[in-house]
Design a protein around this motif. Structure first.
Motif, short mmCIF file in Angstrom:
data_model
loop_
_atom_site.label_atom_id
_atom_site.label_comp_id
_atom_site.label_asym_id
_atom_site.label_seq_id
_atom_site.Cartn_x
_atom_site.Cartn_y
_atom_site.Cartn_z
N ALA A 92 40.19 -5.55 3.25
CA ALA A 92 39.80 -6.96 3.12
C ALA A 92 39.97 -7.71 4.43
O ALA A 92 39.10 -8.51 4.82
CB ALA A 92 40.64 -7.63 2.02
N GLU A 93 41.05 -7.45 5.14
CA GLU A 93 41.27 -8.11 6.43
C GLU A 93 40.21 -7.72 7.45
O GLU A 93 39.73 -8.56 8.21
CB GLU A 93 42.68 -7.79 6.97
CG GLU A 93 43.78 -8.51 6.22
CD GLU A 93 45.17 -8.10 6.69
OE1 GLU A 93 45.31 -7.13 7.48
OE2 GLU A 93 46.13 -8.76 6.25
N GLU A 95 51.54 2.91 -5.41
CA GLU A 95 50.88 1.62 -5.64
C GLU A 95 50.92 0.75 -4.37
O GLU A 95 49.94 0.08 -4.04
CB GLU A 95 51.55 0.89 -6.80
CG GLU A 95 50.83 -0.36 -7.24
CD GLU A 95 49.45 -0.10 -7.81
OE1 GLU A 95 48.63 -1.05 -7.78
OE2 GLU A 95 49.17 1.01 -8.28
N LYS A 96 52.02 0.79 -3.66
CA LYS A 96 52.14 0.04 -2.41
C LYS A 96 51.11 0.52 -1.39
O LYS A 96 50.47 -0.29 -0.71
CB LYS A 96 53.55 0.21 -1.85
CG LYS A 96 53.80 -0.49 -0.56
CD LYS A 96 55.22 -0.21 -0.07
CE LYS A 96 55.38 -0.59 1.37
NZ LYS A 96 56.66 -0.12 1.92
N THR A 97 50.93 1.83 -1.31
CA THR A 97 49.95 2.40 -0.39
C THR A 97 48.53 1.95 -0.75
O THR A 97 47.75 1.57 0.11
CB THR A 97 50.04 3.94 -0.39
OG1 THR A 97 51.36 4.32 0.00
CG2 THR A 97 49.03 4.56 0.54
N LYS A 98 48.22 1.99 -2.05
CA LYS A 98 46.90 1.56 -2.51
C LYS A 98 46.65 0.10 -2.17
O LYS A 98 45.58 -0.28 -1.69
CB LYS A 98 46.77 1.73 -4.02
CG LYS A 98 46.55 3.13 -4.48
CD LYS A 98 46.32 3.11 -5.98
CE LYS A 98 46.82 4.35 -6.63
NZ LYS A 98 46.76 4.29 -8.09
N LYS A 99 47.63 -0.74 -2.42
CA LYS A 99 47.47 -2.17 -2.16
C LYS A 99 47.39 -2.44 -0.66
O LYS A 99 46.65 -3.32 -0.23
CB LYS A 99 48.61 -2.96 -2.79
CG LYS A 99 48.47 -2.99 -4.30
CD LYS A 99 49.47 -3.90 -4.94
CE LYS A 99 49.30 -3.80 -6.43
NZ LYS A 99 49.14 -5.06 -7.07
#
Length: 62
Positions: free
Chosen positions: A57-58, A46-50
């Motif tokens: 986005a950046e 999940e951390k990798t996906k986020k």
């Protein structure tokens, strides 16, 4: 009602951080270690996906 509890659904093993481990068997400890490793893998995924979403986005707003 059955004479044996084997027919009942088993409770899902859970682990509470900081709980007393002295009453657990070696098999129960191994099961908890497996449970926690699976949870770590899930969290890292999940951390990798986020992180990927954030990077995208950046780069979009630069």
């Amino acid at each position: 009602m059955s004479l044996f509890d084997d027919d009942r659904p088993q409770k899902k093993t859970a682990h509470e951080i900081g709980s007393d481990l002295s009453l657990l068997s070696v098999d129960e400890l191994a099961a908890r270690i497996d449970l926690l490793r699976a949870e770590i893998d899930r969290l890292e995924s999940e951390k990798t996906k986020k992180g990927a979403s954030r990077s995208a986005a950046e780069s979009l707003f630069r």
